[in-house]
Design an enzyme around this catalytic site. Structure first.
Site, PDB file in Angstrom:
ATOM      1  N   SER A 560       1.080  -1.223   0.148  1.00  0.00           N
ATOM      2  CA  SER A 560       0.105  -0.006  -0.091  1.00  0.00           C
ATOM      3  C   SER A 560       0.919   1.112  -0.121  1.00  0.00           C
ATOM      4  CB  SER A 560      -0.880  -0.072   1.048  1.00  0.00           C
ATOM      5  OG  SER A 560      -1.940   0.823   1.120  1.00  0.00           O
ATOM      6  N   HIS A 675      -8.458  -4.836  -1.350  1.00  0.00           N
ATOM      7  CA  HIS A 675      -7.122  -4.117  -0.979  1.00  0.00           C
ATOM      8  C   HIS A 675      -6.106  -5.259  -0.223  1.00  0.00           C
ATOM      9  CE1 HIS A 675      -4.153  -1.101  -0.476  1.00  0.00           C
ATOM     10  NE2 HIS A 675      -4.132  -1.074   0.885  1.00  0.00           N
TER      11      HIS A 675
END
Length: 704
Positions: A560, A675
C-alpha cells in the site's frame, strides 16, 4: 459503522472515474492498463501471472512452503480474538481450512475467560455465500446495545471496500424480513435507537465526495424507504467523507457525526436528545478516541494551549451538549520516546496502549470526578513485546489485549479493573525460538535522526547474508514486531521461512508512521517525504556497515503506502537493493489523485495538479523516475484486480515500464480479495511460497 476506520487505516479507496487533464495522461503509453477489467489489460495480467507462476512454482521448495504456510494459517489453535463483548457474550469471526470465509459465532463470557469457550455459530459466511450465489467476505457486525438483539451485518462481494448492510435478529438467527437493508456501497451506518439509523451512503447523483465517499448523513426510520430518510448533515464535494458514529457510555448512547475535511482534519458534531447535532470543541487536527464516564476523549496532533501534541485530553459531553464545553482536562501526556497508539473504554476505565521506543505498554486510567484528575496503572505484561488492545467487556471493566513478539507466540490476556492479568489463550510455539535472536538497533538517517529497527537472525550466523527489510512509513501507522509466522500485510509466514534459511529479517520503524507520535508522522509529510526514503536507506546502509548484509543482497518489502516507499527506494538506490516486494502499491504519483480515492490522500502526499506540489512529488514518484539504461533490482508486484482502494493500474503500469526498459519483473494479480489481496488463507499461502521463491532466487540463500 466502519467507514472512518477504513479511510484512516492503511491508505487507501474507490474505482471511480475522475476527469483527468489531458496533459497528465497524453504522454503515458501504458494508460490502457488502468482499464481495470479491460480485455487487453486482463490479457496482459494473465500473461504476467502465468510467467511468474511457471517460474516460481518450479522452485523445489514451493509446494512444501505453500502447504506449510496453509497449515499455519489454518491451524485451529489460532487466537479466537473477540470481535465484541455483548453483555455476557463474546463474538468472534473464525476462519480455518473448512471455513475460509469464516464462522461468526458467540460464546458465554465466563467460559471464554476460562479458556474453554462454548461456541455457537450465528452466521456461516461460506454457507451463506453458497446459498445466495455470492462471494461474500465478512466486513463486520454492529449490534445494538444494551439488548444486543438486532445487528447490522456488513458483507462485501469479493472483498471490495464496498459492501451491503443487512439487519439480523440474534434471537431468531435470521436476517430480518423487511428490516433495514442497504445496497452495495461504501456506507457508514450507526444505530440511533432500535428503530432509527444514521446513514451515510450513496444516495444517488451528487451525494458523494470527490474521494467517492458519502457526503450526506440522513436519519432513516424503520418501515420507511431509504428515499424517505431525512437529511441531518451534509458536507461538500471537496470533503473526504461525512459519516455517523455511536458510542456507548455504560447504558447511555452518544451519537456523533464526523465531517472529514481532509485526511487529517475533521469537524466532530455531537447529537443532543432533541435530535440536533452541535459542534464539539475538538480542534480540527484532533482525533476522537473514546467515551467514558461522560467524557469525550481525544488525542491531540498539534499543541492545544499548554498541552503538548500527542496528549490525550477530555471534555464533558453534557457541557458540550449545553453549549459550554470549557477547556479540556489533560488525561495523559507521553514522553518524547513514547506515543499513544490504541485507546479503548470500558464502563469505568480508559485503557491506553502506549509505545515506548516501539515496545508496548498497557495502562488503565481512571478519573476522579471531584478533581478531574486522571491516574494510571500499568498492567504487568512481557517486556519488549507488541501489545494491541483487542476489545473489552464494558460492565466488567475488563480489557482484552494481544501480546506477541517476533519470537513470542501470540497470547490473549484479560486485564481486570484491579490490574490483574489473566491468560485467556496462547498459541503453541510454531517453531523453535531458541535458534533465533531478535535485537533492536538504531540507524542514523541523512539528517541525523535515530531510526529504530528490529533485526531477527539465526544464532551463530555470520554475515554478510541476504536481508529482507519490511517498512511502511506513512499515515501515522506504527510498525511493531509480530510473531514470525504472521508476516505483516498478508504474506503469511514469509519472515519465518526467511530466517530459517539463515538470512536476516528486519522491521524498520521509519518516519511517517506513528512510532513516536505526531512529530514522527509529520516529519515525512508532503515535501518532507524524502525523510522516509532516507530512513529506509539508512537502515540498509547500517546493515552493510555492521556486516549483517551487503549491497545488492538486501530486499525491501512494503504494501500500500509501503509500496510507494519501496518503489521510490529502488529508483533512488538501485545499487543498494537486490530485490523489491511491492504489494497493492501506489506508483504513479502524477495520476494517483485521479485514481480510486487518491483525492483522500492529498494531505499525506501533496496535490500533483498543483505545480508547487508536483515540484517535490516529481523528485520521487516511482513511475516517473524509472529511467532507460538504469538496471533496477528485480521487483515482485502482488495485488488484486478488485482492489477498490489502490487502483491496480499503479502496479500494472510500473511493471510494464520496468519490463520494457529491460528489467526483471515478477507479477501476481489475484482476481478477488480487494485491498487485502487474498480473500482466504489459500491465496495467502500461495503468496508466501511465491515470495519466498522470489527472494531465494534473486538474493541467494539456502540452496543457492
Amino acid at each position: 459503522m466502519k467507514l472512518k476506520s477504513l479511510i484512516r487505516s492503511t491508505p487507501l479507496v474507490l474505482a471511480i472515474a475522475v476527469a483527468v487533464p489531458a496533459s497528465a495522461a497524453s504522454d503515458d503509453p501504458y494508460l490502457w492498463l488502468e482499464e481495470i477489467e479491460g480485455r487487453k489489460a486482463i490479457a496482459q495480467v494473465e500473461k504476467w501471472n502465468a510467467a511468474t507462476d511457471t517460474l516460481l512454482r518450479a522452485d523445489p521448495r514451493f509446494e512444501a512452503d505453500r502447504a506449510r504456510a496453509r497449515a499455519i494459517l489454518d491451524d485451529e489453535s489460532q487466537i479466537a480474538t473477540p470481535d465484541a463483548v455483548m453483555g455476557d457474550r463474546v463474538t468472534n469471526l473464525w476462519r480455518d481450512a473448512k471455513n475460509p470465509r469464516g464462522l461468526w459465532r458467540s460464546s458465554d463470557l465466563a467460559s471464554y475467560l476460562a479458556g474453554k469457550p462454548n461456541w455457537t455459530t450465528i452466521i456461516d459466511v461460506d454457507a451463506l455465500g453458497k446459498a445466495e450465489g455470492k462471494s461474500w467476505v465478512w466486513h463486520g457486525a454492529d449490534c445494538l446495545a444494551p439488548t444486543y438483539k438486532r445487528c447490522l451485518i456488513s458483507l462485501s462481494p469479493g472483498g471490495t471496500d464496498a459492501d451491503v448492510v443487512r439487519e439480523f435478529d440474534l434471537s431468531t438467527g435470521q436476517f430480518v424480513e423487511r428490516g433495514f437493508a442497504l445496497p452495495e456501497a461504501k456506507s457508514n451506518v450507526a444505530w440511533a435507537d432500535a428503530d432509527t439509523l444514521l446513514v451515510a451512503t450513496d444516495f444517488g447523483t451528487g451525494t458523494l465526495t470527490a474521494s467517492g465517499y458519502p457526503r450526506q448523513v440522513k436519519r432513516w426510520k424503520r418501515g420507511t424507504p431509504l428515499s424517505a430518510a431525512t437529511l441531518v448533515k451534509e458536507g461538500v464535494v471537496s470533503d473526504i467523507s461525512v459519516g455517523p458514529r455511536a458510542e456507548m457510555d455504560g447504558d447511555r448512547r452518544w451519537t456523533f457525526i464526523d465531517r472529514g475535511l481532509t485526511f487529517y482534519t475533521n469537524e466532530l458534531w455531537l447529537g443532543t436528545p432533541d435530535g440536533r447535532f452541535v459542534p464539539t470543541p475538538l480542534p480540527q487536527t484532533a482525533e476522537m478516541r473514546a467515551v467514558v464516564g461522560g467524557q469525550l476523549i481525544a488525542s491531540l496532533n498539534e499543541p492545544l494551549g499548554s498541552i503538548p501534541a500527542g496528549s490525550l485530553v477530555a471534555w464533558s459531553l453534557d457541557a458540550i451538549a449545553a453549549g459550554r464545553p470549557g477547556a479540556p482536562e489533560p488525561v495523559l501526556t507521553p514522553t518524547k520516546n513514547q506515543a499513544i497508539e490504541d485507546v479503548h473504554a470500558t464502563d469505568h476505565r480508559l485503557w491506553v496502549k502506549l509505545l515506548d521506543d516501539v515496545s508496548g505498554t498497557l495502562l488503565a486510567l481512571t478519573r476522579d470526578p471531584a478533581t478531574g484528575k486522571w491516574t494510571s496503572r500499568a498492567a504487568t505484561l512481557p517486556a519488549n513485546a507488541t501489545v494491541h488492545i483487542a476489545g473489552g467487556a464494558g460492565k466488567q471493566d475488563i480489557a482484552f489485549a494481544s501480546v506477541e513478539g517476533m519470537l513470542l507466540p501470540p497470547t490473549l490476556v484479560a486485564v481486570g479493573k484491579d490490574g490483574a492479568v489473566r491468560q485467556v489463550q496462547q498459541l503453541p510455539a510454531r517453531f523453535d525460538a531458541s535458534q533465533f535472536t531478535v535485537e533492536q538497533r538504531f540507524a542514523t538517517s541523512k539528517d541525523g535522526t535515530r531510526v529504530p529497527y528490529f533485526l531477527a537472525r539465526k544464532k551463530g550466523v555470520t554475515g554478510p547474508v541476504p536481508a529482507l527489510i519490511h517498512a511502511y512509513g506513512g499515515f501515522r501507522a506504527a510498525q511493531t514486531p509480530t510473531y514470525l509466522t504472521t508476516e505483516p500485510y498478508r504474506a503469511g509466514p514469509l519472515g519465518l521461512f526467511w530466517v530459517e534459511d539463515g538470512n536476516a529479517y528486519v522491521l524498520a520503524n521509519i518516519r511517517g508512521g506513528g512510532e513516536y507520535g505526531p512529530a514522527w508522522h509529520q516529519a515525512a509529510l508532503r515535501e518532507k517525504r524524502q525523510n522516509a526514503f532516507d530512513d529506509l536507506h539508512a537502515v540498509a546502509e547500517d546493515l552493510v556497515k555492521a556486516g549483517v548484509s551487503a549491497k545488492g543482497r538486501i530486499g525491501i518489502s512494503g504494501r500500500s503506502n509501503g509500496g510507494v516507499l519501496v518503489g521510490a527506494a529502488m529508483t533512488q538506490r538501485p545499487d543498494l537493493y537486490g530485490a523489491v516486494i511491492a504489494g497493492s502499491p501506489l506508483e504513479d504519483m502524477k495520476r494517483y489523485s485521479h485514481l480510486s480515492a487518491g483525492a483522500s490522500w492529498v494531505a499525506e502526499y501533496g496535490d500533483p495538479d498543483k505545480p508547487e506540489d508536483w515540484a517535490f512529488l516529481s523528485k520521487w514518484s516511482p513511475y516517473q523516475n524509472v529511467k532507460k539504461g538504469v538496471h533496477y533490482p528485480p521487483a515482485f508486484f502482488y495485488l488484486s484486480t478488485k482492489d477498490d482502494r489502490v487502483h491496480p493500474g499503479h502496479a500494472r503500469k510500473m511493471a510494464a515500464k520496468l519490463t520494457d526498459y529491460g528489467n526483471r519483473v515478477y507479477y501476481h494479480e489475484y482476481r478477488e480479495g480487494g485491498h487485502s489481496v487474498g480473500a482466504d488463507h489459500a491465496e495467502d499461502a500461495v503468496r508466501a511460497a511465491l515470495l519466498h521463491a522470489f527472494l531465494t532466487r534473486e538474493l541467494g540463500g539456502k540452496g543457492q
